[in-house]
Design an enzyme around this catalytic site. Structure first.
Site, mmCIF file in Angstrom:
data_model
loop_
_atom_site.group_PDB
_atom_site.id
_atom_site.type_symbol
_atom_site.label_atom_id
_atom_site.label_comp_id
_atom_site.label_asym_id
_atom_site.label_seq_id
_atom_site.Cartn_x
_atom_site.Cartn_y
_atom_site.Cartn_z
ATOM 1 C CE LYS A 152 -4.179 -1.875 2.072
ATOM 2 N NZ LYS A 152 -5.134 -1.871 3.303
ATOM 3 C CG ASP A 162 -8.156 0.469 3.420
ATOM 4 O OD1 ASP A 162 -8.965 -0.273 2.881
ATOM 5 O OD2 ASP A 162 -6.836 0.248 3.156
ATOM 6 C CB ALA A 195 -5.085 -0.464 10.780
#
Length: 289
Positions: A72, A108, A136
């Protein structure tokens, strides 16, 4: 899905591994519901071949790609443009075909926001506890700051990591929204009830009988708990929130809406709640629920 023919467009996922992805269920179901001649497939990409994969996908006229771990951040240098929030986060999970290459987005985070909104959860003006300071949680911290949360207490096992993320996000937004704390210092949190986002990998199957904090006193501070983990469907964190009287949600709708948002970007359409609900039912079916 229509019969594959000369007009079929291809989208897909690049990552390593990709065998267990649920993304094909999202996008192929959406293509069927919307009547689009599109097929979505996973592509396993070896390390050091990300740039080749992106270049090759463009040459093959692939409409769009999702990007999963561990690429990513690495994929960014292969793009012609990056959306502002994705650039701040430093992570991209959706590539949209443009003139001369792909533009990168982070759905996301827009997916998390949309998932929360679908459950009536708001970020703006909220005091939030964020568990973890990994990739995250770092992205969630950026989302919370961009959506004008009142305060975010970022609790992590190591203080240095939380402090680094807090400084980075606060500097990016020119305010002191993120407050770094040691996980073990949770008794020092101010009085009140908080929206709490669980961003660690603790509680992921097969270790689904674990929570990052076990103390029931902590959960008395939680009015709503949102776990980014979606497998198992009910995590230990969620159980503890519910036992203390709070509302609890898992990350399956975040998975759903990051996919929905990507599909909308690729096809320049708006997916209705009814269509999204049909995909959500398909995801639950895939999980055996």
């Amino acid at each position: 899905m229509e019969m594959i023919n000369g007009k079929t467009r291809t989208c897909g996922l690049i990552g390593n591994p990709v065998e267990h992805t649920m993304s094909p269920a999202i996008h192929n179901t959406l293509a069927e519901k919307c009547g689009h001649n599109l097929v979505y497939v996973p592509f396993f990409v070896e390390e050091r071949q990300v740039a080749d994969a992106v270049k090759g996908a463009y040459a093959l006229n692939i409409l769009g790609l999702n990007v999963t771990v561990p690429y990513k951040s690495e994929v960014i240098k292969s793009l012609v443009e990056v959306d502002e929030l994705a650039a701040k986060i430093g992570a991209v999970n959706t590539l949209v075909r443009t003139q001369g290459g792909y533009k990168g987005y982070n759905t996301d985070m827009s997916g998390l926001q949309r998932a929360m909104e679908s459950e009536g959860i708001r970020i703006e003006g909220e005091e939030i506890i964020l568990l973890g300071a990994g990739g995250a949680s770092r992205a969630v911290a950026y989302l919370c700051a961009s959506k004008k949360a009142k305060k975010v207490y970022m609790l992590n096992r190591t203080f240095d990591k939380a402090q680094k993320v807090a400084e980075e996000v606060n500097k990016a937004f020119g305010c002191e929204i993120i407050v770094p704390m040691l996980l073990s210092d949770y008794p020092k949190l101010p009085d009140g009830k908080f929206l709490t986002i669980q961003g660690t990998s603790v509680g992921l199957a097969p270790n689904d009988n674990e929570a990052v904090i076990e103390d029931t006193a902590f959960y008395q501070k939680v009015h709503t708990g949102f776990d980014l983990v979606y497998r198992p469907f009910t995590t230990r964190f969620m159980k503890l929130v519910k036992e203390a009287g709070g509302q609890a949600y898992n990350g399956l709708k975040m998975l759903l809406y990051q996919g929905v948002n990507a599909y909308e970007l690729w096809n320049q359409v708006e997916i209705s709640d009814k269509e999204a609900d049909a995909v959500y039912a398909k995801l639950k079916e895939e999980m055996g629920l």
